[in-house]
Design a protein around this motif. Sequence first.
Motif, PDB file in Angstrom:
ATOM      1  N   GLU A   1       0.828  -1.209   0.000  1.00  0.00           N
ATOM      2  CA  GLU A   1       0.000   0.000   0.000  1.00  0.00           C
ATOM      3  C   GLU A   1       0.863   1.260   0.000  1.00  0.00           C
ATOM      4  O   GLU A   1       0.550   2.237  -0.687  1.00  0.00           O
ATOM      5  N   LEU A   2       1.950   1.261   0.754  1.00  0.00           N
ATOM      6  CA  LEU A   2       2.829   2.429   0.778  1.00  0.00           C
ATOM      7  C   LEU A   2       3.532   2.624  -0.558  1.00  0.00           C
ATOM      8  O   LEU A   2       3.777   3.753  -0.980  1.00  0.00           O
ATOM      9  N   GLY A   3       3.874   1.528  -1.211  1.00  0.00           N
ATOM     10  CA  GLY A   3       4.578   1.636  -2.479  1.00  0.00           C
ATOM     11  C   GLY A   3       6.009   2.118  -2.289  1.00  0.00           C
ATOM     12  O   GLY A   3       6.465   2.355  -1.164  1.00  0.00           O
ATOM     13  N   THR A   4       6.711   2.285  -3.385  1.00  0.00           N
ATOM     14  CA  THR A   4       8.124   2.668  -3.318  1.00  0.00           C
ATOM     15  C   THR A   4       8.330   4.006  -2.623  1.00  0.00           C
ATOM     16  O   THR A   4       9.208   4.146  -1.762  1.00  0.00           O
ATOM     17  N   ALA A   5       7.508   4.989  -2.949  1.00  0.00           N
ATOM     18  CA  ALA A   5       7.669   6.321  -2.363  1.00  0.00           C
ATOM     19  C   ALA A   5       7.397   6.319  -0.870  1.00  0.00           C
ATOM     20  O   ALA A   5       8.151   6.913  -0.085  1.00  0.00           O
ATOM     21  N   GLY A   6       6.321   5.655  -0.460  1.00  0.00           N
ATOM     22  CA  GLY A   6       5.986   5.607   0.955  1.00  0.00           C
ATOM     23  C   GLY A   6       6.985   4.817   1.773  1.00  0.00           C
ATOM     24  O   GLY A   6       7.351   5.204   2.899  1.00  0.00           O
ATOM     25  N   MET A   7       7.454   3.701   1.225  1.00  0.00           N
ATOM     26  CA  MET A   7       8.428   2.872   1.934  1.00  0.00           C
ATOM     27  C   MET A   7       9.757   3.606   2.103  1.00  0.00           C
ATOM     28  O   MET A   7      10.467   3.408   3.092  1.00  0.00           O
ATOM     29  N   ALA A   8      10.096   4.463   1.152  1.00  0.00           N
ATOM     30  CA  ALA A   8      11.365   5.182   1.213  1.00  0.00           C
ATOM     31  C   ALA A   8      11.460   6.095   2.429  1.00  0.00           C
ATOM     32  O   ALA A   8      12.555   6.401   2.896  1.00  0.00           O
ATOM     33  N   LYS A   9      10.313   6.526   2.957  1.00  0.00           N
ATOM     34  CA  LYS A   9      10.339   7.424   4.112  1.00  0.00           C
ATOM     35  C   LYS A   9       9.751   6.785   5.366  1.00  0.00           C
ATOM     36  O   LYS A   9       9.373   7.484   6.302  1.00  0.00           O
ATOM     37  N   THR A  10       9.697   5.449   5.381  1.00  0.00           N
ATOM     38  CA  THR A  10       9.093   4.732   6.504  1.00  0.00           C
ATOM     39  C   THR A  10       9.983   3.583   6.964  1.00  0.00           C
ATOM     40  O   THR A  10      10.549   2.875   6.140  1.00  0.00           O
ATOM     41  N   ASN A  11      10.099   3.419   8.267  1.00  0.00           N
ATOM     42  CA  ASN A  11      10.705   2.218   8.845  1.00  0.00           C
ATOM     43  C   ASN A  11       9.819   1.704   9.960  1.00  0.00           C
ATOM     44  O   ASN A  11       9.485   2.440  10.891  1.00  0.00           O
ATOM     45  N   LEU A  12       9.409   0.450   9.843  1.00  0.00           N
ATOM     46  CA  LEU A  12       8.646  -0.230  10.892  1.00  0.00           C
ATOM     47  C   LEU A  12       9.564  -1.214  11.591  1.00  0.00           C
ATOM     48  O   LEU A  12      10.331  -1.925  10.933  1.00  0.00           O
ATOM     49  N   ILE A  13       9.505  -1.239  12.925  1.00  0.00           N
ATOM     50  CA  ILE A  13      10.243  -2.249  13.680  1.00  0.00           C
ATOM     51  C   ILE A  13       9.295  -2.918  14.672  1.00  0.00           C
ATOM     52  O   ILE A  13       8.327  -2.313  15.129  1.00  0.00           O
ATOM     53  N   THR A  14       9.567  -4.183  14.973  1.00  0.00           N
ATOM     54  CA  THR A  14       8.804  -4.883  16.008  1.00  0.00           C
ATOM     55  C   THR A  14       9.584  -4.848  17.313  1.00  0.00           C
ATOM     56  O   THR A  14      10.812  -4.960  17.319  1.00  0.00           O
ATOM     57  N   LEU A  15       8.868  -4.681  18.410  1.00  0.00           N
ATOM     58  CA  LEU A  15       9.463  -4.748  19.739  1.00  0.00           C
ATOM     59  C   LEU A  15       8.574  -5.611  20.623  1.00  0.00           C
ATOM     60  O   LEU A  15       7.348  -5.532  20.541  1.00  0.00           O
ATOM     61  N   SER A  16       9.196  -6.440  21.452  1.00  0.00           N
ATOM     62  CA  SER A  16       8.460  -7.264  22.398  1.00  0.00           C
ATOM     63  C   SER A  16       9.195  -7.240  23.728  1.00  0.00           C
ATOM     64  O   SER A  16      10.424  -7.092  23.761  1.00  0.00           O
ATOM     65  N   GLU A  17       8.466  -7.400  24.825  1.00  0.00           N
ATOM     66  CA  GLU A  17       9.076  -7.199  26.142  1.00  0.00           C
ATOM     67  C   GLU A  17      10.186  -8.189  26.456  1.00  0.00           C
ATOM     68  O   GLU A  17      11.120  -7.887  27.177  1.00  0.00           O
ATOM     69  N   PHE A  18      10.092  -9.399  25.929  1.00  0.00           N
ATOM     70  CA  PHE A  18      11.166 -10.392  26.057  1.00  0.00           C
ATOM     71  C   PHE A  18      10.913 -11.521  25.072  1.00  0.00           C
ATOM     72  O   PHE A  18       9.850 -11.609  24.463  1.00  0.00           O
ATOM     73  N   GLY A  19      11.907 -12.377  24.909  1.00  0.00           N
ATOM     74  CA  GLY A  19      11.737 -13.556  24.070  1.00  0.00           C
ATOM     75  C   GLY A  19      11.286 -14.741  24.913  1.00  0.00           C
ATOM     76  O   GLY A  19      10.802 -14.578  26.032  1.00  0.00           O
ATOM     77  N   ARG A  20      11.426 -15.945  24.380  1.00  0.00           N
ATOM     78  CA  ARG A  20      11.037 -17.158  25.105  1.00  0.00           C
ATOM     79  C   ARG A  20      12.272 -17.997  25.379  1.00  0.00           C
ATOM     80  O   ARG A  20      13.326 -17.815  24.770  1.00  0.00           O
ATOM     81  N   ARG A  21      12.134 -18.929  26.291  1.00  0.00           N
ATOM     82  CA  ARG A  21      13.260 -19.794  26.634  1.00  0.00           C
ATOM     83  C   ARG A  21      13.626 -20.698  25.456  1.00  0.00           C
ATOM     84  O   ARG A  21      12.795 -20.976  24.596  1.00  0.00           O
ATOM     85  N   LEU A  22      14.853 -21.151  25.453  1.00  0.00           N
ATOM     86  CA  LEU A  22      15.307 -22.012  24.361  1.00  0.00           C
ATOM     87  C   LEU A  22      14.566 -23.340  24.361  1.00  0.00           C
ATOM     88  O   LEU A  22      14.067 -23.795  23.327  1.00  0.00           O
ATOM     89  N   GLU A  23      14.458 -23.990  25.514  1.00  0.00           N
ATOM     90  CA  GLU A  23      13.876 -25.327  25.570  1.00  0.00           C
ATOM     91  C   GLU A  23      12.358 -25.277  25.648  1.00  0.00           C
ATOM     92  O   GLU A  23      11.792 -24.497  26.401  1.00  0.00           O
ATOM     93  N   GLU A  24      11.704 -26.125  24.862  1.00  0.00           N
ATOM     94  CA  GLU A  24      10.252 -26.235  24.959  1.00  0.00           C
ATOM     95  C   GLU A  24       9.893 -26.872  26.290  1.00  0.00           C
ATOM     96  O   GLU A  24      10.661 -27.654  26.868  1.00  0.00           O
TER      97      GLU A  24
END
Length: 425
Positions: free
Chosen positions: A321-344
């Motif tokens: 939807e943003l297209g080339t022009a919109g993406m050129a001036k946009t950066n989205l990042i994901t943030l989460s409070e923590f990850g999960r443990r290695l072992e299931e």
Amino acid sequence: MTTMIPQTPEQMLDCGCPENRGVSRRTLFRMAAVGGLTTATTLSGATLAFGAPTGTGTMVVLSLRGGFDGLSAVIPLGDAAYAKARPGIKVAAGQAHQLDSMFGLHPALEPVFKLFENGTMAAVHAVGQADPTRSHFEAMEEMERAAPDSNLRTGWIDRTLGSLGNPGGFGGTQVGSGAMPDAMIGPNMKFAMNSIAGVKLSVGEDLVPLARWRSAMKTLHTGAAPELKAPLTNALGAVGKMGPLQKATSKTAKELGYPDTGLGNALHDVARLIKADLGLRVATVDYGNWDMHVNLGRSDSGWMFNQLKEMSTALAAFAAELGTAGMAKTNLITLSEFGRRLEENGSGGLDHGHGNVVLALGGGLKKGVHGRWPGLGASALVDGDLAGTTDYRSIVSEVLKKRVGVDSTTDIFPGYKAKTVGLVA
């Protein structure tokens, strides 16, 4: 924000997360503050705390509430300890989309495979906080306050807006919820809305024309100091700018390929705000339900698969939807409070951990998976968790400087000297 997207009864089995069983004192305070603000501005479908002149670009923060498992999304296939620790829920090398000799993408991320290949998506792995905790509330609060070892009570987005001269209108905007996250707490002006269509001026159940609000404001503020006039002036100005967007005929989120969900609709609205060039500098969107203590699922179905599929479909539609022009001036990042443990664990899920992955989308990114990979061997783990070798504040600092136009993050992240991540060119 501490509110999670509702889970199914199976997902809400006792997971050792007492903070999920009620409303915290912090939540009550936030609800009281937001409620008072909404009453003061009497807006339906939005909370105003106002403020934003046009900048060099927009940063979008997609908050993955509940503890996102970065090891399931960007998989360390080249680290033998990964498969050994997750015999029931691992993604095998043949099922993943290989990025390099170490990392591959979960098959549910298929909608964004091409974005990784062409460099409009990238990742930073082994990301963490300076003082990790396994409490959802404490980890979220500290991540959004972003000022450990200080007495600051404001959020990092609020301080960012202050560093930009407290821009007005839509400079800092929460989309998809009328409640602002902790990162926006503070005196600078912001805007929070459930949706573009839902922003209305009302008294009780009755809609009131903008002209009548402005007339009442003029009478109310006769002789008042500028600082007293500013909040409502900015509020009405922002709502006035929203009018043309609400009336414009455009394709729906579903027609543009977004999932027909809260996340899809929120990202569609963010894209509309960016394209309308209303001065959006920092936008936030929440996407919860990542607290997968039980039944995480298989590589081709289940809880994690469905979540990743929805998110990646929404991100792919956002980029289109943003297209080339919109993406050129946009950066989205994901943030989460923590990850999960290695072992299931014994329930086919993962308990609270530490190190995580940050996904990035937009213009000017350097292709690949960034950050120092510490390994998953026993001696490299931190109490059973992936170590956090890159502080999330360094990633945010890089995007703020190179995309949003912030000169310095010294006052945004007090006492912290950001390191070069190399995510944004």
